[in-house]
Enzyme design. Sequence first.
Site, short mmCIF file in Angstrom:
data_model
loop_
_atom_site.label_atom_id
_atom_site.label_comp_id
_atom_site.label_asym_id
_atom_site.label_seq_id
_atom_site.Cartn_x
_atom_site.Cartn_y
_atom_site.Cartn_z
N ASP A 92 6.00 -4.74 0.13
CA ASP A 92 4.96 -3.84 -0.36
C ASP A 92 5.52 -3.07 -1.53
OD1 ASP A 92 3.51 -4.76 1.72
OD2 ASP A 92 3.22 -2.84 2.74
N ASP B 207 -7.97 -10.25 6.62
CA ASP B 207 -7.54 -9.30 7.65
C ASP B 207 -8.64 -9.30 8.71
OD1 ASP B 207 -5.51 -8.71 5.91
OD2 ASP B 207 -6.30 -6.76 5.30
#
Lengths: 198, 252
Positions: free
Chosen positions: B11, B130
């Site tokens: 990330d 997701d």
Amino acid sequence: MIQIINTGVANIRSLQAAFDRLGCTWNLTVSPEDIATASHVVLPGVGAFAAAAEAIDQLGLRTAIIDRINHRESATLCICLGMQLLCESSEESQSAKGLGIIPMAITRFGDGVKIPQLGWNEVRPLDNGPYDAGEAYFANSYRLETAPDGWGAAETDYGGTFISSIWRGRTLACQFHPELSGTWGESVLTQWIEGITC
Amino acid sequence: MLKSRIIPCLDVNEGRVVKGVKFQNLRDAGDPVELSFHYQDQGADELVLLDVTATRQERIAMLETIERVRQRLSIPLTVGGGIGSIEDAGRLLNAGADKVSINSAAVRNPDLIAAMSARFGAQCTVVAIDAKKQGEIFQVLTRSGTTAEAIDAVAWAARAESLGAGEILLTSFDRDGTRSGYDLPMLSAVTDACSLPVIASGGADSVAHMVEAFQHGAHAVLAASIFHDANMTVGEVKQQLTDAGIQVRNEW
């Protein structure tokens, strides 16, 4: 100086970075003269067969590329779609005209495997070739099924075997991406640059 | 035979890796370039950089980060996070990404999948999904899991395939960060419904979890904390996967 043919439809940043790491200078070209005279030329390719074939024609590069590869002594590297373009046609776009250096057609992988083939697979040279067996990164839905006459070849298993690389004189064509295939891939590029004649 | 892939995920915010990376032997464990190279060296088969920045200014910084990572990396690089248009995707590819992963924007505008696939090819069009269990279905979530959509993840994966996606990155919202293993029923449902390669994500804490994912149809596994916390190197994971009969790329 390595001249990379810039058809504008391929993502070639990874290839440029690989040559940088190997300490080679490169240039992007759309000039038939560069293609005729450069010590090393790369025909890269990502994307659609028809778009790349059209780009080659629009840029007026067809004859220069064919002449260079048929001359055999000039170092030429064709990657991924660049290898498929050596053939006459592809099942991907029936009406598009490949370079026709190899009188064969490219076909789509058959049922029973995930398409596209995305990931690492084994490459096994069938003849004495410009590199040793290794593992390469592939990203393709279409492939050459059998080895063309007059060319050395490597094969790979994916729902049966297909031809993952071919070579003749100082032309090397790879269905896989040597620029994304780790240290083995870099060794393939080095062998091509240093000029092993097959 | 195609190898099962191990993909560390970083990330990135304002040019730095966030989400607690605990390497001892790096000069700067927050530098995405150094960390990417470190994972490549350990035998990673591919890397995912996820842009978690919020502002336009920071997104420009992300392009520089991708350029710097690309210069060092000889394995494929996927970039995701906040991609809203085909122009965004083009900028990331020009900066050196090999694949671009789209999520919320694809749900809002499914034609973006078709447009990206036509322009750049299916092989670089990754659709990230997701999802969480909701009654009998797996419900799609967007905007980093904050918005529940009236869409079934299994049907969405099949639609993404028909629109021209080349790969699915499937993250279980229920499992993410729990270290309780991948959501295997969801993984099986998606891999049965769609013939694209699927990357399993969310919940990995052990090699056993990865083995389960591969046995349930995953083509690749994404993992972050198992590597960032330096619990295991990529090489150690690959060795144990090999011992468990999973075929991985023989480099670590």
